[in-house]
Design a protein around this motif. Structure first.
Motif, PDB file in Angstrom:
ATOM      1  N   HIS A  46      44.517  39.650  36.054  1.00  0.00           N
ATOM      2  CA  HIS A  46      44.777  39.675  37.487  1.00  0.00           C
ATOM      3  C   HIS A  46      46.217  40.112  37.776  1.00  0.00           C
ATOM      4  O   HIS A  46      46.444  40.987  38.627  1.00  0.00           O
ATOM      5  CB  HIS A  46      44.527  38.299  38.105  1.00  0.00           C
ATOM      6  N   GLU A  92      46.642  43.755  36.804  1.00  0.00           N
ATOM      7  CA  GLU A  92      45.613  44.637  37.375  1.00  0.00           C
ATOM      8  C   GLU A  92      44.933  45.455  36.277  1.00  0.00           C
ATOM      9  O   GLU A  92      44.834  46.685  36.346  1.00  0.00           O
ATOM     10  CB  GLU A  92      46.215  45.544  38.444  1.00  0.00           C
ATOM     11  N   LYS A 108      38.717  38.048  43.178  1.00  0.00           N
ATOM     12  CA  LYS A 108      39.767  39.048  43.379  1.00  0.00           C
ATOM     13  C   LYS A 108      40.393  38.985  44.768  1.00  0.00           C
ATOM     14  O   LYS A 108      41.622  38.990  44.913  1.00  0.00           O
ATOM     15  CB  LYS A 108      39.200  40.446  43.126  1.00  0.00           C
ATOM     16  N   LYS A 109      39.590  38.909  45.793  1.00  0.00           N
ATOM     17  CA  LYS A 109      40.116  38.969  47.157  1.00  0.00           C
ATOM     18  C   LYS A 109      40.775  37.662  47.586  1.00  0.00           C
ATOM     19  O   LYS A 109      41.547  37.632  48.544  1.00  0.00           O
ATOM     20  CB  LYS A 109      38.992  39.346  48.126  1.00  0.00           C
ATOM     21  N   THR A 110      40.467  36.592  46.889  1.00  0.00           N
ATOM     22  CA  THR A 110      40.982  35.273  47.267  1.00  0.00           C
ATOM     23  C   THR A 110      42.347  34.989  46.655  1.00  0.00           C
ATOM     24  O   THR A 110      43.160  34.261  47.221  1.00  0.00           O
ATOM     25  CB  THR A 110      39.999  34.169  46.834  1.00  0.00           C
ATOM     26  N   ILE A 111      42.605  35.565  45.500  1.00  0.00           N
ATOM     27  CA  ILE A 111      43.850  35.285  44.777  1.00  0.00           C
ATOM     28  C   ILE A 111      44.951  36.199  45.296  1.00  0.00           C
ATOM     29  O   ILE A 111      44.955  37.403  45.025  1.00  0.00           O
ATOM     30  CB  ILE A 111      43.658  35.475  43.260  1.00  0.00           C
ATOM     31  N   THR A 112      45.894  35.621  46.003  1.00  0.00           N
ATOM     32  CA  THR A 112      46.960  36.422  46.623  1.00  0.00           C
ATOM     33  C   THR A 112      48.362  36.016  46.162  1.00  0.00           C
ATOM     34  O   THR A 112      49.331  36.670  46.523  1.00  0.00           O
ATOM     35  CB  THR A 112      46.893  36.306  48.159  1.00  0.00           C
ATOM     36  N   THR A 113      48.479  34.936  45.377  1.00  0.00           N
ATOM     37  CA  THR A 113      49.780  34.466  44.900  1.00  0.00           C
ATOM     38  C   THR A 113      49.649  34.035  43.438  1.00  0.00           C
ATOM     39  O   THR A 113      48.535  33.780  42.953  1.00  0.00           O
ATOM     40  CB  THR A 113      50.288  33.259  45.716  1.00  0.00           C
ATOM     41  N   ALA A 155      47.858  30.813  43.280  1.00  0.00           N
ATOM     42  CA  ALA A 155      46.412  30.966  43.458  1.00  0.00           C
ATOM     43  C   ALA A 155      45.752  31.425  42.167  1.00  0.00           C
ATOM     44  O   ALA A 155      44.633  31.013  41.843  1.00  0.00           O
ATOM     45  CB  ALA A 155      46.123  31.947  44.591  1.00  0.00           C
TER      46      ALA A 155
END
Length: 346
Positions: A186, A189, A222-227, A230
């Protein structure tokens, strides 16, 4: 968790310059001791001293289980985590041998083993009986993440009370290479196939299955993890969270850190994403055999001290590197200068 964002001091460059000057005066050709010279300079700078030393070493091993183990991503059953913790207590593991050899303080912390270990003489900070399966849901709620992070902070606090000169952290947890690989994928990438390795000894078919599970989880969250936090909450383990917090806390208190293998390096990568000022405080012990570790080290711009094809974990690779640090310090402190030895300089 605001304490994790406290500032990290910059190393004192005056001590760095003093160490460089001393190295230039020692009875040897310039740079002839190679990386050992740089290692002594780094330790002198981080410890803010003219005489660096790593006689007093603290080793914390964080143990926890992972819900993702139920998908068959490990060659060993989850019960091995508790069994190995008992082995640590009885002194039979590699890290016991190495800690004893180097006279380092060793402690074991249960942050989430999926068995009751209450009768063992260890540090008890169990957050839960293992994380949830991150293939289907977040590995942990935020409250559990905060508790796991606190365990890492507390370990460093104990090391500071004992005036430790070097902090080493290790881990034990079946399926934790899956968690670490997912976090690294993650953050960097990358596809799971690029960073997924054998872990405890999977064959090629097992590695493909493991990579497939990790990729499914990455796609799901994927879309939920922003930090970075997270990433820990959705993909992490309690021991990986503790490692991350321990590294940040050590740097906040100007305590040098010797980083172990793949899982610990992923925690270090997370720590640098939380606060990039941590980077000078981390020394990387070795490049493990685990697929993906070289990629993590490259992303960290890290040059490991050793490459011995190890992949044991439990801080064993870091402990093996201790003699190098001690040799670097001894050479820096005890060699004569040209003036002292009455040797002509070039």
């Amino acid at each position: 968790m605001d304490w994790l964002k406290h500032p990290i001091p910059k190393p004192d460059q005056n001590y760095q310059q003093a160490a460089i000057k001393r190295q230039q005066q020692l009875t040897k050709p310039s740079r002839s001791l190679g990386d050992l010279e740089q290692l002594s300079i780094k330790l002198a700078t981080l410890q803010a001293t003219n005489t660096p030393s790593v006689d007093n070493i603290w080793i914390s091993i964080f143990a926890a289980d992972h819900g993702i183990a139920e998908t068959g991503v490990s060659a060993f059953p989850q019960t091995v985590t508790a069994e190995m913790v008992k082995n640590f207590v009885h002194g039979g593991a590699a890290i016991n041998v190495l800690a004893k050899q180097h006279q380092a303080h060793l402690e074991i912390i249960d942050v989430g083993v999926a068995s009751s270990l209450i009768d063992l003489d260890i540090i008890h900070q169990k957050v839960a009986f293992g994380t949830a399966n991150f293939l289907t849901q977040p590995a942990m709620p935020e409250k559990q993440l905060a508790l796991a992070l606190q365990a890492g902070k507390d370990a460093v606090s104990r090391a500071l009370v004992k005036h430790s000169q070097l902090f080493i952290a290790g881990e034990m947890g079946i399926a934790n290479t899956s968690s670490a690989a997912a976090i690294a994928c993650h953050l960097l990438e990358m596809n799971a196939r690029q960073l997924t390795g054998a872990g405890t000894g999977l064959d090629s078919s097992g590695i493909r299955h493991k990579a497939s599970i990790i990729q499914q989880a990455l796609d799901k969250h994927k879309k939920t993890i922003t930090t970075p936090f997270a990433a820990l909450q959705y993909l992490g383990g309690f021991e990986i969270a503790a490692l991350t917090a321990a590294y940040l806390t050590a740097a906040q208190h100007q305590l040098p850190v010797l980083v172990d293998g793949f899982i610990c390096s992923v925690a270090a990568l997370l720590a640098t994403r939380i606060n990039a000022d941590i980077k000078p405080w981390l020394i990387y012990a070795h490049q493990s055999q685990e697929q993906g570790h070289s990629v993590i080290l490259k992303a960290l711009d890290a040059k490991p001290l050793l490459s011995l094809n190890m992949r044991l974990g439990e801080a064993s690779g870091a402990a093996v590197a201790i003699p190098l640090l001690r040799s670097a310090c001894a050479l820096h402190n005890q060699m004569a200068t040209f003036a002292q030895a009455q040797v002509s300089e070039s």
